[in-house]
Design an enzyme around this catalytic site. Structure first.
Site, PDB file in Angstrom:
ATOM      1  CD  GLU A  16      -2.475   1.156   2.722  1.00 26.42           C
ATOM      2  OE1 GLU A  16      -3.403   1.983   2.818  1.00 26.42           O
ATOM      3  OE2 GLU A  16      -2.101   0.549   3.519  1.00 26.42           O
ATOM      4  CG  HIS A  17       1.329   3.534   2.684  1.00 27.83           C
ATOM      5  ND1 HIS A  17       0.651   2.758   3.598  1.00 27.83           N
ATOM      6  CD2 HIS A  17       0.943   4.756   2.484  1.00 27.83           C
ATOM      7  CE1 HIS A  17      -0.579   3.539   3.759  1.00 27.83           C
ATOM      8  NE2 HIS A  17      -0.676   4.626   3.139  1.00 27.83           N
TER       9      HIS A  17
END
Length: 439
Positions: A335-336
């Site tokens: 996601e990050h």
């Protein structure tokens, strides 16, 4: 190496088999069948009883007695009382997010594919959108901004927010302020699967929406997937967002404190969060400084219990080189993705799968989470390999047109007749012939 109270398990990539690598990169397994059996009765209850069911669920889950489960615009000023400093901070974040998402708007395109044949693509805002703002373990006005601002940029005529109430039965004033700022017409006082159902099917005074946005726990995600697959709802969703996650790639030039806090800032989101650190050619001393920083900061943070639980499902892997680090990262699809690397921006071309990337020592995930301008509603659980994060496009739909002149159909018609007859679709062919086209 010293032992710490909170310590992320570490491994050497060179000592791992392909199967072991797959195991280390696996997300925490969720019992989806069990979750569905919990969510489906709630959805059916909201479909049949509407607002009354939301009031009952507020009593059951939030221990709050509501007279109404809906706040309608215009919102009372008393519901938006926030400090001048927080108001200014929200406005700064709003402006940055607005600027970045406004730049994503695309003009209508028109292409003459051949003489006498013109094709166009034009955008239209989705008419009714529902924004889910979680409120379980933290108040999240940032999510209201991340969903509300692109809806406003896209020009969506009808925006509805759903968020759980606080213990006193009210909505966080920051969220009401943002709802007012983006032009939301109502706030549904509900969280969880019941909130998703209320937006998908509508309740008294709040018609159903066409698309639902927003992150949430496993029950919210299951509810979103359920209503998306229900032809009776005719509702789309943004993406299947699950628990928060971050993957950090760090070399010897990194700041151990920054690395630790970039990891912990995602671990503190929830019990199911996952953090992964890939280290490149770190000395034993630097490796220990990172482990120590993780321990020291985790012990002092207010959400230490959540962090301790998340770290049990997290890992540090010492890889052989930067290329191997990006191989692992692309397999995981975080996601990050945070790059604590020398000349970090030079490695961007190596990234294939990631929700959002934070480049260099001065770019913590926190900036994107709140105010840099990018969107923090991102694909998790490996969906970054096939989904993008929320953007202005998420709130638009695209319509194509084609217009042919008589010359255009005479030129292209014979091709269409032959292709239609090849597929056995004679009415298609005749629809061209009736306009005077002959082979």
């Amino acid at each position: 190496m010293p032992e710490y109270e909170i310590q992320v398990p570490s491994y050497r990539a060179a000592a791992l088999t392909a199967e072991e690598r797959t195991r280390l990169l696996a997300r925490p397994i969720q019992n989806t069948q069990k979750i569905r059996t919990i969510v489906q009765p709630i959805i059916e209850d909201v479909k049949s009883r509407g607002e009354a069911s939301l009031i009952d669920y507020a009593s059951k889950f939030e221990k709050v007695q509501l007279k109404s489960a809906v706040l309608k615009a215009p919102f009372d000023d008393d519901l938006m009382k926030i400090s001048p400093m927080i108001k200014e901070d929200i406005d700064i974040a709003f402006n940055n997010i607005f600027a970045f998402h406004s730049s994503q708007l695309r003009p209508t395109i028109a292409v003459q594919t051949m003489r006498g044949v013109v094709c166009q693509r034009m955008s239209r805002p989705i008419n009714r959108v529902g924004l889910y703002i979680p409120g379980g373990t933290a108040v999240l006005p940032s999510t209201a901004l991340m969903l509300g601002v692109p809806a406003k940029v896209a020009g969506c005529p009808h925006v509805v927010i759903s968020t759980p109430v606080r213990k006193d039965g009210t909505v966080a004033p920051e969220i009401v302020y943002i709802a007012n700022k983006i032009g939301a017409e109502a706030i549904i006082l509900a969280g969880g699967a019941q909130a998703i159902a209320a937006m998908a099917y509508g309740i008294s005074g709040v018609p159903k929406v066409n698309k639902i946005f927003g992150p949430g726990n496993q029950f919210v995600t299951a509810a979103k997937m359920h209503v998306q697959n229900d032809y009776g709802a005719l509702v789309a969703i943004d993406l299947p967002a699950g628990p928060s996650e971050v993957l950090v790639i760090a070399d010897e030039t990194c700041n151990p404190e920054s690395v630790a806090l970039d990891l912990l800032s995602q671990a503190e989101h929830g019990l199911d969060s996952q953090i992964i650190l890939l280290t490149v050619s770190l000395s034993p001393e630097m490796f220990d400084r990172i482990q120590k920083a993780i321990n020291d900061h985790a012990l002092r943070l207010s959400r230490s219990y959540i962090i301790k639980h998340a770290i049990k499902k997290s890992v540090i892997v010492q890889v052989d080189n930067v290329d191997q680090a990006f191989e692992w990262s692309n397999l995981y699809g975080p996601e990050h993705l945070v790059l604590h690397l020398k000349n970090a921006s030079s490695y961007i071309p190596k990234i294939d799968n990631a929700g959002s990337v934070f480049v260099g020592p001065w770019s913590p995930v926190s900036m994107g989470d709140y105010a840099s301008g990018t969107n923090h509603t991102l694909p998790t659980y490996g969906y970054a390999s096939s989904y993008s994060g929320v953007s202005t496009d998420s709130f638009l739909k695209y319509i194509t047109t084609q217009e042919l002149t008589e010359e255009g159909i005479q030129r292209l018609g014979p091709t269409v007749i032959r292709l239609a007859e090849l597929e056995g679709l004679t009415a298609h062919a005749d629809a061209v012939r009736v306009r005077g086209v002959r082979l």
